[in-house]
Design a protein around this motif. Structure first.
Motif, PDB file in Angstrom:
ATOM      1  N   THR A  96       0.835  -1.197   0.000  1.00  0.00           N
ATOM      2  CA  THR A  96       0.000   0.000   0.000  1.00  0.00           C
ATOM      3  C   THR A  96       0.864   1.240   0.000  1.00  0.00           C
ATOM      4  OG1 THR A  96      -1.710  -1.148   1.244  1.00  0.00           O
ATOM      5  CG2 THR A  96      -1.813   1.262   1.220  1.00  0.00           C
ATOM      6  N   VAL A  97       0.642   2.108  -0.980  1.00  0.00           N
ATOM      7  CA  VAL A  97       1.394   3.351  -1.074  1.00  0.00           C
ATOM      8  C   VAL A  97       0.496   4.501  -0.646  1.00  0.00           C
ATOM      9  CG1 VAL A  97       2.638   4.919  -2.602  1.00  0.00           C
ATOM     10  CG2 VAL A  97       2.815   2.454  -2.951  1.00  0.00           C
ATOM     11  N   LEU A  98       0.928   5.236   0.348  1.00  0.00           N
ATOM     12  CA  LEU A  98       0.153   6.357   0.851  1.00  0.00           C
ATOM     13  C   LEU A  98       0.476   7.623   0.075  1.00  0.00           C
ATOM     14  CD1 LEU A  98       0.602   5.735   4.669  1.00  0.00           C
ATOM     15  CD2 LEU A  98      -1.297   5.015   3.225  1.00  0.00           C
ATOM     16  N   LYS A  99      -0.553   8.372  -0.279  1.00  0.00           N
ATOM     17  CA  LYS A  99      -0.342   9.616  -1.004  1.00  0.00           C
ATOM     18  C   LYS A  99       0.265  10.650  -0.070  1.00  0.00           C
ATOM     19  CE  LYS A  99      -4.171   8.945  -4.230  1.00  0.00           C
ATOM     20  NZ  LYS A  99      -5.443   9.494  -4.750  1.00  0.00           N
ATOM     21  N   PRO A 100       1.310  11.349  -0.530  1.00  0.00           N
ATOM     22  CA  PRO A 100       1.983  12.299   0.343  1.00  0.00           C
ATOM     23  C   PRO A 100       1.173  13.551   0.611  1.00  0.00           C
ATOM     24  CG  PRO A 100       2.968  12.330  -1.847  1.00  0.00           C
ATOM     25  CD  PRO A 100       1.999  11.203  -1.829  1.00  0.00           C
ATOM     26  N   ASP A 101       0.366  14.010  -0.354  1.00  0.00           N
ATOM     27  CA  ASP A 101      -0.370  15.260  -0.187  1.00  0.00           C
ATOM     28  C   ASP A 101      -1.783  15.000   0.325  1.00  0.00           C
ATOM     29  OD1 ASP A 101       1.722  16.875  -1.006  1.00  0.00           O
ATOM     30  OD2 ASP A 101       1.255  16.584  -3.117  1.00  0.00           O
ATOM     31  N   SER A 102      -1.886  14.450   1.515  1.00  0.00           N
ATOM     32  CA  SER A 102      -3.178  14.201   2.127  1.00  0.00           C
ATOM     33  C   SER A 102      -3.030  14.253   3.642  1.00  0.00           C
ATOM     34  CB  SER A 102      -3.713  12.828   1.704  1.00  0.00           C
ATOM     35  OG  SER A 102      -2.817  11.805   2.102  1.00  0.00           O
ATOM     36  N   ARG A 103      -4.182  14.442   4.326  1.00  0.00           N
ATOM     37  CA  ARG A 103      -4.153  14.505   5.779  1.00  0.00           C
ATOM     38  C   ARG A 103      -3.907  13.114   6.337  1.00  0.00           C
ATOM     39  NH1 ARG A 103      -9.138  16.717   6.857  1.00  0.00           N
ATOM     40  NH2 ARG A 103     -10.080  14.809   7.600  1.00  0.00           N
ATOM     41  N   LEU A 104      -2.972  13.023   7.244  1.00  0.00           N
ATOM     42  CA  LEU A 104      -2.596  11.718   7.793  1.00  0.00           C
ATOM     43  C   LEU A 104      -3.534  11.300   8.923  1.00  0.00           C
ATOM     44  CD1 LEU A 104      -0.506   9.432   7.741  1.00  0.00           C
ATOM     45  CD2 LEU A 104       0.902  10.758   9.306  1.00  0.00           C
ATOM     46  N   PHE A 105      -4.004  12.279   9.695  1.00  0.00           N
ATOM     47  CA  PHE A 105      -4.904  12.009  10.814  1.00  0.00           C
ATOM     48  C   PHE A 105      -5.684  13.283  11.092  1.00  0.00           C
ATOM     49  CE2 PHE A 105      -0.814  13.424  12.364  1.00  0.00           C
ATOM     50  CZ  PHE A 105      -1.135  14.436  13.242  1.00  0.00           C
ATOM     51  N   SER A 106      -6.589  13.247  12.050  1.00  0.00           N
ATOM     52  CA  SER A 106      -7.390  14.413  12.414  1.00  0.00           C
ATOM     53  C   SER A 106      -7.145  14.768  13.871  1.00  0.00           C
ATOM     54  CB  SER A 106      -8.887  14.132  12.202  1.00  0.00           C
ATOM     55  OG  SER A 106      -9.167  13.915  10.839  1.00  0.00           O
ATOM     56  N   ASN A 107      -6.953  16.054  14.119  1.00  0.00           N
ATOM     57  CA  ASN A 107      -6.838  16.534  15.492  1.00  0.00           C
ATOM     58  C   ASN A 107      -8.240  16.694  16.069  1.00  0.00           C
ATOM     59  OD1 ASN A 107      -3.992  16.777  15.637  1.00  0.00           O
ATOM     60  ND2 ASN A 107      -4.073  18.692  14.492  1.00  0.00           N
ATOM     61  N   THR A 123       7.769   8.279  10.844  1.00  0.00           N
ATOM     62  CA  THR A 123       7.700   7.747  12.213  1.00  0.00           C
ATOM     63  C   THR A 123       6.254   7.666  12.666  1.00  0.00           C
ATOM     64  OG1 THR A 123       9.854   8.760  12.714  1.00  0.00           O
ATOM     65  CG2 THR A 123       8.516   8.047  14.575  1.00  0.00           C
ATOM     66  N   MET A 124       5.455   8.661  12.317  1.00  0.00           N
ATOM     67  CA  MET A 124       4.030   8.650  12.663  1.00  0.00           C
ATOM     68  C   MET A 124       3.314   7.482  11.984  1.00  0.00           C
ATOM     69  SD  MET A 124       2.948  12.654  12.439  1.00  0.00           S
ATOM     70  CE  MET A 124       3.440  13.844  13.704  1.00  0.00           C
ATOM     71  N   ARG A 125       3.561   7.315  10.700  1.00  0.00           N
ATOM     72  CA  ARG A 125       2.862   6.269   9.938  1.00  0.00           C
ATOM     73  C   ARG A 125       3.181   4.871  10.456  1.00  0.00           C
ATOM     74  NH1 ARG A 125       3.758   9.862   5.333  1.00  0.00           N
ATOM     75  NH2 ARG A 125       1.722  10.430   4.464  1.00  0.00           N
ATOM     76  N   SER A 139       1.019  10.175  16.869  1.00  0.00           N
ATOM     77  CA  SER A 139       1.163  11.505  16.277  1.00  0.00           C
ATOM     78  C   SER A 139       2.002  12.434  17.144  1.00  0.00           C
ATOM     79  CB  SER A 139      -0.223  12.131  16.063  1.00  0.00           C
ATOM     80  OG  SER A 139      -0.879  12.318  17.307  1.00  0.00           O
ATOM     81  N   SER A 140       2.550  11.928  18.234  1.00  0.00           N
ATOM     82  CA  SER A 140       3.324  12.787  19.143  1.00  0.00           C
ATOM     83  C   SER A 140       4.695  12.176  19.413  1.00  0.00           C
ATOM     84  CB  SER A 140       2.579  12.966  20.483  1.00  0.00           C
ATOM     85  OG  SER A 140       2.301  11.722  21.065  1.00  0.00           O
ATOM     86  N   ASN A 141       5.599  12.387  18.458  1.00  0.00           N
ATOM     87  CA  ASN A 141       6.949  11.860  18.597  1.00  0.00           C
ATOM     88  C   ASN A 141       7.958  13.000  18.570  1.00  0.00           C
ATOM     89  OD1 ASN A 141       6.570   8.826  18.420  1.00  0.00           O
ATOM     90  ND2 ASN A 141       5.544   9.460  16.550  1.00  0.00           N
ATOM     91  N   GLY A 142       8.734  13.120  19.643  1.00  0.00           N
ATOM     92  CA  GLY A 142       9.785  14.123  19.663  1.00  0.00           C
ATOM     93  C   GLY A 142      11.014  13.620  18.931  1.00  0.00           C
ATOM     94  N   LEU A 143      12.001  14.486  18.762  1.00  0.00           N
ATOM     95  CA  LEU A 143      13.206  14.125  18.021  1.00  0.00           C
ATOM     96  C   LEU A 143      13.944  12.961  18.677  1.00  0.00           C
ATOM     97  CD1 LEU A 143      15.197  14.709  15.739  1.00  0.00           C
ATOM     98  CD2 LEU A 143      16.308  16.388  17.221  1.00  0.00           C
ATOM     99  N   GLN A 168      15.839   3.181   3.749  1.00  0.00           N
ATOM    100  CA  GLN A 168      16.238   1.779   3.596  1.00  0.00           C
ATOM    101  C   GLN A 168      15.183   0.842   4.180  1.00  0.00           C
ATOM    102  OE1 GLN A 168      20.101   1.627   5.528  1.00  0.00           O
ATOM    103  NE2 GLN A 168      21.203   1.936   3.596  1.00  0.00           N
ATOM    104  N   LEU A 169      14.687   1.192   5.375  1.00  0.00           N
ATOM    105  CA  LEU A 169      13.719   0.338   6.064  1.00  0.00           C
ATOM    106  C   LEU A 169      12.384   0.267   5.341  1.00  0.00           C
ATOM    107  CD1 LEU A 169      14.332   1.398   9.797  1.00  0.00           C
ATOM    108  CD2 LEU A 169      14.975  -0.762   8.729  1.00  0.00           C
ATOM    109  N   TYR A 170      11.931   1.416   4.835  1.00  0.00           N
ATOM    110  CA  TYR A 170      10.589   1.509   4.256  1.00  0.00           C
ATOM    111  C   TYR A 170      10.609   1.613   2.740  1.00  0.00           C
ATOM    112  CZ  TYR A 170       9.894   2.914   9.126  1.00  0.00           C
ATOM    113  OH  TYR A 170       9.916   2.982  10.501  1.00  0.00           O
ATOM    114  N   SER A 171      11.680   1.173   2.120  1.00  0.00           N
ATOM    115  CA  SER A 171      11.820   1.268   0.671  1.00  0.00           C
ATOM    116  C   SER A 171      10.656   0.582  -0.040  1.00  0.00           C
ATOM    117  CB  SER A 171      13.139   0.619   0.245  1.00  0.00           C
ATOM    118  OG  SER A 171      13.271   0.630  -1.152  1.00  0.00           O
TER     119      SER A 171
END
Length: 428
Positions: A3-14, A85-87, A92-96, A389-392
């Protein structure tokens, strides 16, 4: 089947619970743009004239644009890292630090945490030293004395004043005061540019010394650094790449334009006669202007702008360390138990800035070299390399073209900046 996710779309809703209903709270491009611009325009702007003066307006303008492009690319790499990292992490809350540990390793996460601490503490040292000096000079002028106050009076007063506001005041009060400080910064900045424009010496624009550019890179890194809020913006805009990209580009272009105008006007306002005879010493044009080198009113405006720009940055960095220490060692947020935490944050930089009051430019130089280079250059590129590399083949989310070559260049530039500083420290 992949499954390929489209980059220009909302990933989740706040979503926010309002009574017995869930309401959608999407972030705005305007709000995120303002957050990025506000974070970028800090006290780093004060050091620019001192490090760009030897090279001149034209060379330093070219370098500023180049460093901005580097910062923009690294920010987009960090967005890519955050979204991936979110996907694949489902949060949806990951710090560096979380992203570094989950993608690279725990030791590298500790190095990143060390760079984060070094960056914040080093800049707090710079802010207290410079803020205390300006405050002390203002007190001396009002009291009618000259060079009679000890250094510790200015640094301690600055720390107690603004640190005390944060310690005793509620967050709403600090937020309102900070907004007022930002308004003062904007008004004084505009007035400063208009007034300084009448004192420009055209001969200053003909100065071009391209060989004097390298020492300015690290301070420009600090001035254009906003990468610590990339995860925040990504969450606010719900992972929508189109909105995030627009916010980052516009939000970083606004400070760039301000920096370019500021650099040209301040360098042009310094009389060539003032620069003569300084030898190899670092000459700070703002210091000369604050001392009335181009008129009393301009000196007052420079002092007001400098002090409140430092104050707004000081507040943000204290909050950053508060959050960091609470994350690694949670404790009740009671007033009586906040004293040790605030002491841990404020006492070390206060001590160092008092012992070495002229540390402002050096501290910014070290912060840009050893922290910004790591946090905004090396780490985003390394995580991005590993994730690709991991998600190629599993996701189309490459925000920066050029593949591995771009990542090698990003890491190479950062290592070159660090290497140059180490070479200089060793006296080679």
């Amino acid at each position: 089947m992949k499954t390929v996710l489209k980059p220009d779309s909302r990933l989740f809703s706040n979503l926010e619970l309002d009574g017995d209903k869930l309401s959608h709270q999407p972030g705005s491009v305007l709000g995120s743009t303002a957050l990025i611009a506000g974070t970028t325009v800090g006290a780093g702007i004060l050091a620019l004239p001192a490090v760009t003066l030897p090279s001149g307006v034209v060379p330093s303008t070219a370098l500023l644009i180049a460093v901005w492009l580097y910062a923009l690319v690294s920010a987009l790499l960090l967005v890519e890292v955050t979204l991936n990292t979110m996907r694949f992490g489902g949060s949806s809350s990951n710090g560096l630090l979380v992203m570094v540990e989950s993608t690279l390793s725990k030791p590298i996460a500790r190095i990143t945490g060390g760079a984060y601490l070094f960056y914040h503490y080093t800049l707090l040292v710079a802010y207290i030293a410079q803020g205390g000096e300006i405050l002390g000079s203002a007190v001396e002028k009002v009291a009618g004395v000259q060079n009679d106050l000890p250094v510790w009076v200015g640094t301690t007063t600055f720390t107690l004043l603004f640190g005390g506001i944060m310690y005793l005041g509620r967050e709403k009060l600090v937020e309102k005061l900070n907004s007022a400080f930002v308004a003062i910064v904007i008004v004084s900045f505009i007035g400063l540019l208009l007034l300084a424009g009448t004192h420009i010496h055209p001969s200053q624009f003909s100065v071009q010394n391209w060989s004097a550019l390298p020492p300015a890179v690290s301070v420009m890194f600090v001035a254009l650094f906003f990468h610590n809020i990339i995860p925040v913006v990504t969450v606010q805009l719900e992972g929508d790449v189109r909105k995030i990209r627009s916010s980052i580009i516009i939000g970083s272009v606004i400070p760039l334009i301000m920096f370019l105008a500021w650099n040209a006007v301040i360098l042009g306002s310094v009389s060539p006669d003032t620069i003569q005879g300084i030898g190899g010493a670092v000459f700070d044009p703002l210091q000369a202007l604050r001392n009335g080198g181009a008129g009393e009113l301009l000196g007052v405006l420079v002092s007001v702008f400098s002090e409140f720009a430092i104050a707004t940055s000081f507040i943000g960095f204290v909050y950053g360390l508060l959050d960091f220490f609470k994350d690694i060692s949670p404790a009740p947020n009671q007033l009586s138990r906040r004293l040790p935490l605030f002491s841990l944050i404020l006492f070390p930089p206060l001590s160092l800035s008092t012992l070495n009051p002229g540390i402002f430019l050096t501290a910014l130089d070290y912060a840009g070299t050893f922290s910004s280079s790591i946090l905004a250059g090396i780490i985003p590129a390394l995580i991005c390399w590993k994730q690709r590399q991991l998600y190629s083949g599993r996701i189309e989310q490459t925000l920066v073209p050029g593949g591995k070559l771009t990542l090698v260049v990003m890491i190479g530039v950062a290592l070159a900046v660090i290497g140059r500083q180490i070479w200089s420290m060793c006296g080679m």
